[in-house]
Write a protein that holds these residues in place. Structure first.
Motif, PDB file in Angstrom:
ATOM      1  N   ILE A   3       0.876  -1.178   0.000  1.00 41.06           N
ATOM      2  CA  ILE A   3       0.000   0.000   0.000  1.00 41.06           C
ATOM      3  C   ILE A   3       0.908   1.221   0.000  1.00 41.06           C
ATOM      4  O   ILE A   3       1.747   1.383   0.888  1.00 41.06           O
ATOM      5  N   LYS A   4       0.729   1.992  -1.004  1.00 39.02           N
ATOM      6  CA  LYS A   4       1.540   3.209  -1.095  1.00 39.02           C
ATOM      7  C   LYS A   4       0.795   4.343  -0.402  1.00 39.02           C
ATOM      8  O   LYS A   4      -0.424   4.469  -0.525  1.00 39.02           O
ATOM      9  N   LYS A   5       1.558   5.152   0.296  1.00 38.85           N
ATOM     10  CA  LYS A   5       0.961   6.338   0.927  1.00 38.85           C
ATOM     11  C   LYS A   5       0.821   7.416  -0.122  1.00 38.85           C
ATOM     12  O   LYS A   5       1.760   7.691  -0.860  1.00 38.85           O
ATOM     13  N   ARG A   6      -0.347   7.977  -0.157  1.00 39.08           N
ATOM     14  CA  ARG A   6      -0.559   9.097  -1.068  1.00 39.08           C
ATOM     15  C   ARG A   6      -0.529  10.385  -0.275  1.00 39.08           C
ATOM     16  O   ARG A   6      -1.128  10.491   0.785  1.00 39.08           O
ATOM     17  N   ALA A   7       0.128  11.380  -0.812  1.00 37.29           N
ATOM     18  CA  ALA A   7       0.133  12.691  -0.169  1.00 37.29           C
ATOM     19  C   ALA A   7      -1.207  13.364  -0.463  1.00 37.29           C
ATOM     20  O   ALA A   7      -1.718  13.282  -1.574  1.00 37.29           O
ATOM     21  N   GLN A   8      -1.756  13.989   0.553  1.00 38.34           N
ATOM     22  CA  GLN A   8      -3.035  14.663   0.374  1.00 38.34           C
ATOM     23  C   GLN A   8      -2.836  15.884  -0.510  1.00 38.34           C
ATOM     24  O   GLN A   8      -1.893  16.643  -0.334  1.00 38.34           O
ATOM     25  N   GLN A   9      -3.711  16.058  -1.439  1.00 39.52           N
ATOM     26  CA  GLN A   9      -3.640  17.206  -2.328  1.00 39.52           C
ATOM     27  C   GLN A   9      -4.921  18.005  -2.185  1.00 39.52           C
ATOM     28  O   GLN A   9      -6.006  17.471  -2.381  1.00 39.52           O
ATOM     29  N   GLY A  10      -4.796  19.288  -1.860  1.00 42.67           N
ATOM     30  CA  GLY A  10      -5.966  20.147  -1.729  1.00 42.67           C
ATOM     31  C   GLY A  10      -6.664  19.982  -0.389  1.00 42.67           C
ATOM     32  O   GLY A  10      -6.140  19.388   0.551  1.00 42.67           O
ATOM     33  N   PHE A  11      -7.898  20.518  -0.341  1.00 41.44           N
ATOM     34  CA  PHE A  11      -8.683  20.489   0.880  1.00 41.44           C
ATOM     35  C   PHE A  11      -9.899  19.612   0.669  1.00 41.44           C
ATOM     36  O   PHE A  11     -10.432  19.504  -0.431  1.00 41.44           O
ATOM     37  N   THR A  12     -10.393  19.059   1.736  1.00 41.13           N
ATOM     38  CA  THR A  12     -11.618  18.274   1.642  1.00 41.13           C
ATOM     39  C   THR A  12     -12.812  19.224   1.646  1.00 41.13           C
ATOM     40  O   THR A  12     -12.704  20.395   2.042  1.00 41.13           O
ATOM     41  N   LEU A  13     -13.924  18.714   1.233  1.00 41.06           N
ATOM     42  CA  LEU A  13     -15.136  19.520   1.181  1.00 41.06           C
ATOM     43  C   LEU A  13     -15.518  20.029   2.572  1.00 41.06           C
ATOM     44  O   LEU A  13     -15.907  21.188   2.733  1.00 41.06           O
ATOM     45  N   ILE A  14     -15.385  19.219   3.575  1.00 41.33           N
ATOM     46  CA  ILE A  14     -15.754  19.629   4.929  1.00 41.33           C
ATOM     47  C   ILE A  14     -14.849  20.757   5.424  1.00 41.33           C
ATOM     48  O   ILE A  14     -15.302  21.688   6.093  1.00 41.33           O
TER      49      ILE A  14
END
Length: 150
Positions: A3-14
């Motif tokens: 399982i590769k870790k993905r870097a979060q990109q942007g903001f979530t809707l909440i």
């Protein structure tokens, strides 16, 4: 299975909704305060315009010439409608006795319907051998929070 870790990109809707809600709350508080502040600053023009009338009324009292017949002319002022500003239509000075007088400023175009067209009245009361005190008032619906201090 890796399982590769993905870097979060942007903001979530909440997260975006929380930011919008916070901005909305701040705007709801700030806008009325700002409107009150601008109206009060417009009303303060009246206090500046009546300052000469107030000084001349005190001088007339000290010289013994203040009387119930004192008016703009006898107090050395221009006609009421010539003493005006961007937010003040006229300034009228009138003696009400040998020790008292009133100065009335009529407001216009402040953007507040409770203020536009209303009069602010300064009552100047002098005491022989003492000083002169000034109180300021206005009739309803003029909000007291907009009245100049004196």
């Amino acid at each position: 299975m890796s399982i590769k870790k993905r870097a979060q990109q942007g903001f979530t809707l909440i997260e975006l909704m929380i930011v919008v809600a916070i901005i909305g709350i701040l705007a709801a508080v700030a806008l009325p305060a700002y409107q009150d502040y601008t109206t009060k600053s417009k009303v303060s023009e009246a206090a500046q315009l009546i300052s000469v009338a107030k000084k001349n009324m005190v001088v007339a009292f000290n010289e013994g010439t203040l009387s119930a017949t004192s008016d703009n002319t006898s107090l050395g002022l221009g006609a009421a409608n010539t003493i005006q500003g961007k937010y003040v239509t006229s300034v009228t000075a009138a003696g009400t006795g040998a020790t008292t007088g009133t100065i009335t400023a009529v407001m216009r175009a402040t953007g507040d319907t409770n203020v536009d067209g209303q009069s602010i009245v300064w009552l100047v009361t002098c005491v022989a051998g003492g000083s002169c005190n000034t109180t300021v008032s206005a009739a309803a619906p003029f909000p007291a929070k907009f009245l100049p201090k004196t």
